[in-house]
Scaffold this motif. Structure first.
Motif, mmCIF file in Angstrom:
data_model
loop_
_atom_site.group_PDB
_atom_site.id
_atom_site.type_symbol
_atom_site.label_atom_id
_atom_site.label_comp_id
_atom_site.label_asym_id
_atom_site.label_seq_id
_atom_site.Cartn_x
_atom_site.Cartn_y
_atom_site.Cartn_z
ATOM 1 N N TYR A 178 -10.012 17.998 7.972
ATOM 2 C CA TYR A 178 -8.920 17.415 7.620
ATOM 3 C C TYR A 178 -8.750 16.079 8.070
ATOM 4 C CZ TYR A 178 -6.542 21.988 7.840
ATOM 5 O OH TYR A 178 -5.913 23.281 7.372
ATOM 6 N N LEU A 179 -9.352 15.478 8.821
ATOM 7 C CA LEU A 179 -9.321 14.089 9.283
ATOM 8 C C LEU A 179 -9.779 13.190 8.063
ATOM 9 C CD1 LEU A 179 -8.956 11.725 11.202
ATOM 10 C CD2 LEU A 179 -11.318 12.135 12.002
ATOM 11 N N LEU A 180 -10.878 13.733 7.125
ATOM 12 C CA LEU A 180 -11.222 13.129 6.061
ATOM 13 C C LEU A 180 -10.327 12.942 4.781
ATOM 14 C CD1 LEU A 180 -15.126 14.188 5.738
ATOM 15 C CD2 LEU A 180 -14.272 12.119 6.286
ATOM 16 N N GLY A 181 -9.572 14.453 4.684
ATOM 17 C CA GLY A 181 -8.399 14.247 3.923
ATOM 18 C C GLY A 181 -7.450 13.419 4.077
ATOM 19 N N SER A 182 -6.940 13.416 5.547
ATOM 20 C CA SER A 182 -5.972 12.536 5.877
ATOM 21 C C SER A 182 -6.175 11.085 5.742
ATOM 22 C CB SER A 182 -5.846 12.605 7.292
ATOM 23 O OG SER A 182 -5.085 13.902 7.637
ATOM 24 N N ILE A 183 -7.495 10.642 5.985
ATOM 25 C CA ILE A 183 -7.810 9.186 5.675
ATOM 26 C C ILE A 183 -7.903 9.152 4.183
ATOM 27 C CG2 ILE A 183 -9.820 7.650 5.907
ATOM 28 C CD1 ILE A 183 -10.668 9.085 8.422
ATOM 29 N N SER A 184 -8.210 10.046 3.560
ATOM 30 C CA SER A 184 -8.316 9.593 1.951
ATOM 31 C C SER A 184 -6.903 9.423 1.500
ATOM 32 C CB SER A 184 -9.112 10.843 1.108
ATOM 33 O OG SER A 184 -10.220 11.151 1.650
ATOM 34 N N LEU A 185 -6.051 10.171 1.997
ATOM 35 C CA LEU A 185 -4.608 9.900 1.465
ATOM 36 C C LEU A 185 -4.153 8.544 1.858
ATOM 37 C CD1 LEU A 185 -3.105 13.703 2.191
ATOM 38 C CD2 LEU A 185 -3.513 12.693 0.206
ATOM 39 N N THR A 186 -4.376 8.150 2.855
ATOM 40 C CA THR A 186 -4.103 6.644 3.355
ATOM 41 C C THR A 186 -4.714 5.894 2.560
ATOM 42 O OG1 THR A 186 -3.980 7.808 5.655
ATOM 43 C CG2 THR A 186 -3.871 5.344 5.413
ATOM 44 N N ILE A 187 -6.023 5.945 2.128
ATOM 45 C CA ILE A 187 -6.555 5.013 1.239
ATOM 46 C C ILE A 187 -5.920 4.900 0.014
ATOM 47 C CG2 ILE A 187 -8.833 4.316 0.290
ATOM 48 C CD1 ILE A 187 -10.259 5.521 2.926
ATOM 49 N N ARG A 188 -5.695 5.999 -0.464
ATOM 50 C CA ARG A 188 -5.138 5.947 -1.878
ATOM 51 C C ARG A 188 -4.267 4.854 -2.121
ATOM 52 N NH1 ARG A 188 -1.650 10.609 -4.806
ATOM 53 N NH2 ARG A 188 -1.914 9.905 -6.981
ATOM 54 N N PRO A 189 -2.899 4.972 -1.197
ATOM 55 C CA PRO A 189 -2.001 3.855 -1.657
ATOM 56 C C PRO A 189 -2.477 2.582 -1.577
ATOM 57 C CG PRO A 189 -1.241 5.071 0.049
ATOM 58 C CD PRO A 189 -2.567 5.779 -0.300
ATOM 59 N N LEU A 190 -3.355 2.267 -0.558
ATOM 60 C CA LEU A 190 -3.940 0.947 -0.358
ATOM 61 C C LEU A 190 -4.760 0.317 -1.670
ATOM 62 C CD1 LEU A 190 -5.539 1.281 3.257
ATOM 63 C CD2 LEU A 190 -3.389 0.010 2.478
ATOM 64 N N LEU A 191 -5.295 1.458 -2.481
ATOM 65 C CA LEU A 191 -6.177 1.165 -3.660
ATOM 66 C C LEU A 191 -5.212 0.740 -4.703
ATOM 67 C CD1 LEU A 191 -8.828 3.772 -3.655
ATOM 68 C CD2 LEU A 191 -9.260 1.224 -3.084
ATOM 69 N N LYS A 192 -3.953 1.470 -4.795
ATOM 70 C CA LYS A 192 -2.979 1.101 -5.683
ATOM 71 C C LYS A 192 -2.480 -0.134 -5.563
ATOM 72 C CE LYS A 192 -1.303 5.620 -6.986
ATOM 73 N NZ LYS A 192 -0.057 6.437 -7.131
ATOM 74 N N ILE A 193 -2.293 -0.472 -4.213
ATOM 75 C CA ILE A 193 -1.881 -1.945 -3.875
ATOM 76 C C ILE A 193 -2.849 -2.913 -4.240
ATOM 77 C CG2 ILE A 193 -1.042 -3.416 -1.955
ATOM 78 C CD1 ILE A 193 0.356 -1.087 -0.733
ATOM 79 N N THR A 194 -3.884 -2.812 -3.883
ATOM 80 C CA THR A 194 -4.940 -3.465 -4.068
ATOM 81 C C THR A 194 -5.133 -4.056 -5.592
ATOM 82 O OG1 THR A 194 -6.083 -3.036 -2.115
ATOM 83 C CG2 THR A 194 -7.451 -4.096 -3.780
ATOM 84 N N LYS A 195 -4.947 -3.117 -6.595
ATOM 85 C CA LYS A 195 -5.148 -2.871 -7.955
ATOM 86 C C LYS A 195 -3.923 -3.790 -8.511
ATOM 87 C CE LYS A 195 -4.877 -0.003 -11.972
ATOM 88 N NZ LYS A 195 -4.603 1.433 -12.523
ATOM 89 N N ARG A 196 -2.663 -3.825 -7.888
ATOM 90 C CA ARG A 196 -1.628 -4.528 -8.457
ATOM 91 C C ARG A 196 -1.542 -5.947 -7.868
ATOM 92 N NH1 ARG A 196 -0.598 1.095 -8.876
ATOM 93 N NH2 ARG A 196 0.316 1.605 -10.495
ATOM 94 N N ILE A 197 -2.163 -6.318 -6.921
ATOM 95 C CA ILE A 197 -2.236 -7.420 -6.456
ATOM 96 C C ILE A 197 -2.945 -8.577 -7.129
ATOM 97 C CG2 ILE A 197 -2.211 -8.967 -4.434
ATOM 98 C CD1 ILE A 197 -1.405 -6.744 -2.675
ATOM 99 N N TRP A 198 -2.456 -9.658 -7.570
ATOM 100 C CA TRP A 198 -3.484 -10.737 -8.063
ATOM 101 C C TRP A 198 -3.336 -12.151 -7.124
ATOM 102 C CZ3 TRP A 198 -6.224 -9.712 -12.132
ATOM 103 C CH2 TRP A 198 -5.848 -8.759 -12.813
ATOM 104 N N ILE A 199 -4.466 -12.464 -6.558
ATOM 105 C CA ILE A 199 -4.428 -13.517 -5.798
ATOM 106 C C ILE A 199 -5.158 -14.721 -6.784
ATOM 107 C CG2 ILE A 199 -5.478 -14.564 -3.723
ATOM 108 C CD1 ILE A 199 -5.158 -12.273 -2.459
ATOM 109 N N TYR A 200 -4.782 -15.942 -6.789
ATOM 110 C CA TYR A 200 -5.088 -16.811 -7.566
ATOM 111 C C TYR A 200 -4.747 -18.413 -6.955
ATOM 112 C CZ TYR A 200 -0.465 -17.000 -9.689
ATOM 113 O OH TYR A 200 0.876 -17.062 -9.798
#
Length: 94
Positions: free
Chosen positions: A67-89
């Motif tokens: 359950y803990l691994l599933g919860s952590i995975s659900l937290t990481i998912r939106p963080l990866l989406k945000i990281t994919k959409r952010i551009w730093i230059y």
């Protein structure tokens, strides 16, 4: 046994990936979307396995860990989406 070859392809904004083995090649269109779907499958496996293990008292600790691994995975998912959409230059000075 031969090590699989991994090739990256860029088609416009789309990034694809191909993994070739001895007699089989797997092509993933939009590699980030494919990784996201794989992550969703893992979350489902964690929660279903955790639910089943919590029925039995002797292995309920393992169920709670899943359950803990599933919860952590659900937290990481939106963080990866945000990281994919952010551009730093670096901006060019005028």
């Amino acid at each position: 046994m031969r090590i699989p070859r991994i090739k990256n392809y860029t088609n416009g904004d789309t990034k694809d990936i191909s993994i070739a083995g001895q007699s089989l090649e797997i092509y993933f269109k939009e590699k980030y979307a494919s990784l996201q779907l794989l992550g969703d499958i893992l979350v489902g496996i964690f929660f279903v396995s955790g639910s089943i293990l919590n029925f039995f008292q002797s292995v309920s600790l393992y169920g709670n860990i899943l359950y803990l691994l599933g919860s952590i995975s659900l937290t990481i998912r939106p963080l990866l989406k945000i990281t994919k959409r952010i551009w730093i230059y670096k901006q060019n000075p005028n």
